[in-house]
Design a protein around this motif. Structure first.
Motif, PDB file in Angstrom:
ATOM      1  N   SER A  56       7.780  -2.476  -6.118  1.00  0.00           N
ATOM      2  CA  SER A  56       8.179  -1.660  -4.976  1.00  0.00           C
ATOM      3  C   SER A  56       9.008  -0.457  -5.432  1.00  0.00           C
ATOM      4  N   ARG A  57       9.834  -0.627  -6.453  1.00  0.00           N
ATOM      5  CA  ARG A  57      10.605   0.517  -6.976  1.00  0.00           C
ATOM      6  C   ARG A  57       9.682   1.571  -7.569  1.00  0.00           C
ATOM      7  N   LEU A  58       8.669   1.131  -8.299  1.00  0.00           N
ATOM      8  CA  LEU A  58       7.702   2.048  -8.884  1.00  0.00           C
ATOM      9  C   LEU A  58       6.910   2.763  -7.795  1.00  0.00           C
ATOM     10  N   TRP A  59       6.512   2.028  -6.752  1.00  0.00           N
ATOM     11  CA  TRP A  59       5.777   2.631  -5.638  1.00  0.00           C
ATOM     12  C   TRP A  59       6.634   3.696  -4.952  1.00  0.00           C
ATOM     13  N   ARG A  60       7.907   3.368  -4.672  1.00  0.00           N
ATOM     14  CA  ARG A  60       8.802   4.331  -4.018  1.00  0.00           C
ATOM     15  C   ARG A  60       9.040   5.555  -4.891  1.00  0.00           C
ATOM     16  N   LEU A  61       9.191   5.359  -6.202  1.00  0.00           N
ATOM     17  CA  LEU A  61       9.381   6.485  -7.114  1.00  0.00           C
ATOM     18  C   LEU A  61       8.168   7.404  -7.085  1.00  0.00           C
ATOM     19  N   GLY A  62       6.981   6.827  -7.114  1.00  0.00           N
ATOM     20  CA  GLY A  62       5.763   7.629  -7.037  1.00  0.00           C
ATOM     21  C   GLY A  62       5.689   8.445  -5.756  1.00  0.00           C
TER      22      GLY A  62
END
Length: 173
Positions: free
Chosen positions: A78-84
């Protein structure tokens, strides 16, 4: 050689109106502009007759677990998705998710995958209503908005987000 730029193109108000695919999908009979106290809103440029369909809510179809992971969860995915999303200039609020049924949701937050209806604001006295089907005649989920009454030129198009949308501390208009 001189480049003549109309004054309105350099207006600070022009910077408030997004030029993303969702905003650009707006029909010519409607206008996207600042709504006092609400950010952007959709306004009628021509009359809208009662019971007329005005638009569909589109976006990515997700399940409840995906919604939870994206907008409420932790973890590296989820952190990677939000960063993207942030790197693309997209928000990560979860405010644009429409629930058709408990495990079938339309995520309209990504402006590249959604439409202009994501800019419809809430009202306690709405002039639009939302309807949804888990399957239309093509077997696809469908969410659409229709006019509850005649809507005059200049009126903002609004619908009720429903009681489940609001936190207990929210000041609901």
């Amino acid at each position: 050689m001189y480049l003549l730029v109309p004054i309105f193109l350099s207006s600070p108000l022009l910077k408030l109106i997004p030029t993303n695919p969702a905003a650009l999908s707006l029909p010519t009979s409607l206008s996207l502009r600042p709504s006092p106290g609400r950010g952007l809103g959709v306004f009628a440029l021509s009359p809208v007759p009662a019971f007329e369909e005005v638009g569909r809510y589109v976006g990515e179809l997700i399940c409840a677990a995906e919604n939870e992971r994206r907008y409420k969860g932790g973890g590296w995915r989820s952190r990677l998705w939000r960063l993207g999303r942030r790197l693309r200039g997209e928000t990560v609020t979860g405010d644009y998710v429409y629930s058709i049924e408990p495990d079938l949701l339309v995520d309209g937050e990504d402006t590249a995958r959604s439409g202009w209806t994501r800019y419809l604001n809430h009202s306690g006295e709405p002039n639009l209503a939302a309807k949804s089907l888990t399957q239309d005649m093509y077997g696809e989920p469908k969410v659409w908005f229709y006019a509850l009454r005649d809507i005059d030129v200049g009126e903002e198009l609004t619908f009720s987000y429903g009681s489940k949308y609001w936190d207990e501390n929210d000041d609901v208009l």
